[in-house]
Write a protein that holds these residues in place. Structure first.
Motif, PDB file in Angstrom:
ATOM      1  N   LYS A 259       0.815  -1.210   0.000  1.00  0.00           N
ATOM      2  CA  LYS A 259       0.000   0.000   0.000  1.00  0.00           C
ATOM      3  C   LYS A 259       0.850   1.264   0.000  1.00  0.00           C
ATOM      4  O   LYS A 259       0.379   2.326  -0.357  1.00  0.00           O
ATOM      5  N   PHE A 260       2.118   1.138   0.396  1.00  0.00           N
ATOM      6  CA  PHE A 260       3.011   2.289   0.377  1.00  0.00           C
ATOM      7  C   PHE A 260       3.145   2.875  -1.024  1.00  0.00           C
ATOM      8  O   PHE A 260       3.453   4.051  -1.183  1.00  0.00           O
ATOM      9  N   LEU A 261       2.874   2.082  -2.052  1.00  0.00           N
ATOM     10  CA  LEU A 261       2.940   2.581  -3.423  1.00  0.00           C
ATOM     11  C   LEU A 261       1.795   3.539  -3.739  1.00  0.00           C
ATOM     12  O   LEU A 261       1.916   4.385  -4.624  1.00  0.00           O
TER      13      LEU A 261
ATOM     14  N   GLN B 220       8.001  10.297  -8.098  1.00  0.00           N
ATOM     15  CA  GLN B 220       8.513  10.305  -6.726  1.00  0.00           C
ATOM     16  C   GLN B 220       9.123   8.939  -6.409  1.00  0.00           C
ATOM     17  O   GLN B 220       8.607   7.903  -6.843  1.00  0.00           O
ATOM     18  N   ARG B 221      10.220   8.960  -5.647  1.00  0.00           N
ATOM     19  CA  ARG B 221      10.852   7.715  -5.213  1.00  0.00           C
ATOM     20  C   ARG B 221      11.023   7.758  -3.700  1.00  0.00           C
ATOM     21  O   ARG B 221      11.208   8.818  -3.115  1.00  0.00           O
ATOM     22  N   LEU B 222      10.945   6.597  -3.102  1.00  0.00           N
ATOM     23  CA  LEU B 222      11.122   6.475  -1.656  1.00  0.00           C
ATOM     24  C   LEU B 222      12.614   6.394  -1.325  1.00  0.00           C
ATOM     25  O   LEU B 222      13.356   5.642  -1.967  1.00  0.00           O
ATOM     26  N   GLN B 223      13.033   7.156  -0.340  1.00  0.00           N
ATOM     27  CA  GLN B 223      14.432   7.191   0.067  1.00  0.00           C
ATOM     28  C   GLN B 223      14.779   5.966   0.919  1.00  0.00           C
ATOM     29  O   GLN B 223      14.074   5.654   1.872  1.00  0.00           O
TER      30      GLN B 223
ATOM     31  N   PRO C 220      19.897  -2.155   3.470  1.00  0.00           N
ATOM     32  CA  PRO C 220      19.013  -0.990   3.544  1.00  0.00           C
ATOM     33  C   PRO C 220      18.627  -0.656   4.979  1.00  0.00           C
ATOM     34  O   PRO C 220      18.433  -1.551   5.799  1.00  0.00           O
ATOM     35  N   ILE C 221      18.546   0.630   5.250  1.00  0.00           N
ATOM     36  CA  ILE C 221      18.077   1.098   6.557  1.00  0.00           C
ATOM     37  C   ILE C 221      17.123   2.255   6.328  1.00  0.00           C
ATOM     38  O   ILE C 221      17.073   2.846   5.256  1.00  0.00           O
ATOM     39  N   GLY C 222      16.364   2.560   7.346  1.00  0.00           N
ATOM     40  CA  GLY C 222      15.444   3.682   7.273  1.00  0.00           C
ATOM     41  C   GLY C 222      14.008   3.222   7.212  1.00  0.00           C
ATOM     42  O   GLY C 222      13.714   2.024   7.162  1.00  0.00           O
ATOM     43  N   PRO C 223      13.094   4.193   7.188  1.00  0.00           N
ATOM     44  CA  PRO C 223      11.663   3.870   7.251  1.00  0.00           C
ATOM     45  C   PRO C 223      11.146   3.057   6.060  1.00  0.00           C
ATOM     46  O   PRO C 223      10.129   2.389   6.170  1.00  0.00           O
TER      47      PRO C 223
ATOM     48  N   HIS D 158       9.931  -1.779   2.983  1.00  0.00           N
ATOM     49  CA  HIS D 158       9.186  -1.629   1.730  1.00  0.00           C
ATOM     50  C   HIS D 158       9.996  -2.121   0.534  1.00  0.00           C
ATOM     51  O   HIS D 158       9.448  -2.754  -0.369  1.00  0.00           O
ATOM     52  N   ILE D 159      11.293  -1.813   0.530  1.00  0.00           N
ATOM     53  CA  ILE D 159      12.112  -2.256  -0.604  1.00  0.00           C
ATOM     54  C   ILE D 159      12.179  -3.781  -0.648  1.00  0.00           C
ATOM     55  O   ILE D 159      12.098  -4.381  -1.722  1.00  0.00           O
ATOM     56  N   ALA D 160      12.267  -4.417   0.497  1.00  0.00           N
ATOM     57  CA  ALA D 160      12.294  -5.884   0.543  1.00  0.00           C
ATOM     58  C   ALA D 160      10.964  -6.470   0.063  1.00  0.00           C
ATOM     59  O   ALA D 160      10.946  -7.455  -0.688  1.00  0.00           O
TER      60      ALA D 160
END
Length: 142
Positions: free
Chosen positions: A16-18, A25-28, A36-39, A43-45
């Motif tokens: 749903k984050f998409l 727009q791209r997610l950092q 990967p780290i961060g919020p 999501h990337i996984a």
């Protein structure tokens, strides 16, 4: 392209984050020790898992990951990079995650639709819904 699965089903469960992304727009996603780290690290996984299950992107008919044509892997990588702004030092992590998720998915569909049945006719008749129809026959011949 997001959510397009072989069976025409949801395909976006857990992604749903998409829905909140604006065009372009791209997610950092940051990196620490090539992970990967961060919020948006989870999501990337999740997104990589989605791509790895799409036989139109990474075909299940390839016998082994080392035989996966580079063009397919690079295309999957480009799809990740379209959604996530991540440093290049994550490229190996992305490829490793694609490999692991693809291999796991291939095992799961074979377990569900191959090992469960004794004859080829039964197997052909019970194609798992998330397998591209044209790939099921060749997949169960191996």
């Amino acid at each position: 392209m997001y959510g397009r699965m072989a069976d025409g089903g949801q395909g976006r469960h857990g992604m749903k984050f998409l829905d909140t992304l604006r065009p372009g727009q791209r997610l950092q996603v940051a990196s620490w020790l090539n992970s990967p780290i961060g919020p948006h690290s989870t999501h990337i996984a999740t997104y990589i898992g989605h791509l790895a299950k799409d036989g139109n992107i990474l075909p299940l008919t390839v016998s082994h990951w080392t035989r996966m044509p580079a063009i397919f892997v690079l295309y999957a990588m480009s799809q990740v990079k379209k959604v996530f702004d991540c440093p290049d030092d994550l490229n190996d992590w992305i490829i490793d995650k694609l490999h692991y998720r693809w291999k796991s998915h291939k095992y799961s569909v074979k377990k569900e639709g191959f090992y469960k049945y004794k004859t080829q006719e039964e197997r052909l008749a019970h194609r798992p819904k998330d397998v591209v129809e044209s790939q099921w026959g060749p997949l169960i011949e191996h």
